[in-house]
Design a protein around this motif. Sequence first.
Motif, PDB file in Angstrom:
ATOM      1  N   ASP A 287       0.906  -1.367  -0.132  1.00 63.01           N
ATOM      2  CA  ASP A 287      -0.006   0.047   0.107  1.00 63.01           C
ATOM      3  C   ASP A 287       0.837   1.102   0.082  1.00 63.01           C
ATOM      4  O   ASP A 287       2.048   1.259  -0.086  1.00 63.01           O
ATOM      5  N   GLU A 288       0.208   2.148  -0.190  1.00 66.84           N
ATOM      6  CA  GLU A 288       0.981   3.732  -0.535  1.00 66.84           C
ATOM      7  C   GLU A 288       1.949   3.867   0.894  1.00 66.84           C
ATOM      8  O   GLU A 288       3.132   4.453   0.698  1.00 66.84           O
ATOM      9  N   ARG A 289       1.464   3.750   2.038  1.00 70.28           N
ATOM     10  CA  ARG A 289       2.098   3.921   3.543  1.00 70.28           C
ATOM     11  C   ARG A 289       3.360   3.101   3.409  1.00 70.28           C
ATOM     12  O   ARG A 289       4.477   3.736   3.777  1.00 70.28           O
ATOM     13  N   ARG A 290       3.177   1.952   2.846  1.00 69.34           N
ATOM     14  CA  ARG A 290       4.462   1.108   3.226  1.00 69.34           C
ATOM     15  C   ARG A 290       5.588   1.661   2.216  1.00 69.34           C
ATOM     16  O   ARG A 290       6.574   1.272   2.173  1.00 69.34           O
ATOM     17  N   THR A 310       5.346   6.263  -5.946  1.00 69.43           N
ATOM     18  CA  THR A 310       4.683   6.885  -4.695  1.00 69.43           C
ATOM     19  C   THR A 310       4.017   8.221  -5.527  1.00 69.43           C
ATOM     20  O   THR A 310       4.849   8.951  -5.770  1.00 69.43           O
ATOM     21  N   HIS A 318       0.718  11.504   4.470  1.00 70.75           N
ATOM     22  CA  HIS A 318       1.370  10.153   5.384  1.00 70.75           C
ATOM     23  C   HIS A 318       2.710  10.909   6.006  1.00 70.75           C
ATOM     24  O   HIS A 318       3.681  10.766   5.328  1.00 70.75           O
ATOM     25  N   LEU A 320       5.946  11.181   7.845  1.00 74.66           N
ATOM     26  CA  LEU A 320       6.783  10.127   8.142  1.00 74.66           C
ATOM     27  C   LEU A 320       8.134  10.776   9.075  1.00 74.66           C
ATOM     28  O   LEU A 320       8.456  11.615   8.636  1.00 74.66           O
TER      29      LEU A 320
END
Length: 452
Positions: A287-290, A310, A318, A320
Amino acid sequence: MSRIQRSSIRKQLRQALRHALNVLPTAWRFALYRRMIDCDPAPPANLQLKIADTREELAACFALLHDAYVGSGFMKPHPSGMRVTQYHALPTTTTLCAKIDGVVVGTMSMIREGVFGFPLQAAFDLSEVRAKEGQIAEISALAVHPDYRKTGGAILFPLMKFMYEYCTEYFDTRHLVIAVNPDKIELYESLLFFKRLRDNVVDRYDFANGAPAVGATLDLAHAPALFEQVYGGRSTRKNLFKYFVQTRLPNIQSPRRRYHTTNDPVMTPEILDHFFNQQTQGFAELDERRRLLLRSIYGLPGYDAVLPPTPPSVAGHHPLRRHQRFSLRCPAQLVLGDDAPLPLTVIELSAGGFQAESKVPLPLDADGIAQVELGTRDCSTVQVRIVRNGGPSSQYGGFYGFKLEATDEVWRRCVAALEQGQTAADLMRPMPIAVATPVGPTAARLADVALG
């Protein structure tokens, strides 16, 4: 008789044996398991145990794991013929392999907590383990070649010993966690003293294709005493205390490190691309977060082209934090004024400061001189200010943040290596750095302290 028929008969025999053992009291079953131990303190010379650090070794480990998991119903066959998980892409995961005459016959992975967490945390609560001191590592991806599964642990026990040594001496790990099939949990409980994370069984564990699973944990700080209590008086080949704690196997190839780093990343851009883009769609399935998290830890030239794309708009949604690519555990001492040196353990460092554990409480905003053993041949002397109290510790006085007021070339070279090198092999190479002028007090004061 076909291979499928033989496999079915073996399965029926194992089930009948388990049913027979289940009739016995738990203490009797555990005693029986311990009598079956056969750990050879002098394995044959053609057995080699090492970190899987080449594409060929990793491919052999993933193929062995795939066949074992498919055979047990823990995954569906994959077109690549390999089991490669997203956790294998992280620098905080280490894969071990056992080789006979150069052929991989056993493998095991240790997953220390990284940006993706742990596989088992989706099904098991780790809050009680996290509340205790020390790093956690999940033991996962264990497989032994079928030809060596009935050899009295000739591959399994050396692999487990290597895992024990690696976690206690190199991986900065105190707590092990596992998720295993209910049929196997009593072996871990009886032989290694794992304690269950919860009483009931998880009916569907998604990381193992929906098979049931039991979670358990072992505190490595207490393990030697437990091993000695139960195994201390037993014969050599049944004495897991002597085998794990005292015996040294020449078959084990320990990691080579220049600095006191606590993991051994092996994923070059080429290896990542091969396993996660070409052989599998591991990166495309994130997924985009990972995807963002991966980019936060692989920010060096060469990695950008192989990491999953991404959308620019996602980054703003998100937040980070920049994660350390390498943790360390460095012995150090701190001198405050005319006081005697105080012992420290540096656990994280950067160009501007470091975090350390202290056995005694330290005053905030105090200036001092720290001598840090960054590696066996790399000792640095830096001027610091104590700027943050990170909280108490039951084993130490507390965790503290230190700001660097002046550094030396040894420190700058180490930081440059950590920032510019992504794999363990990178850190072994000479790393040129730009000469920087120390800030704050003069470098001469540092030299005076270094000379004693």
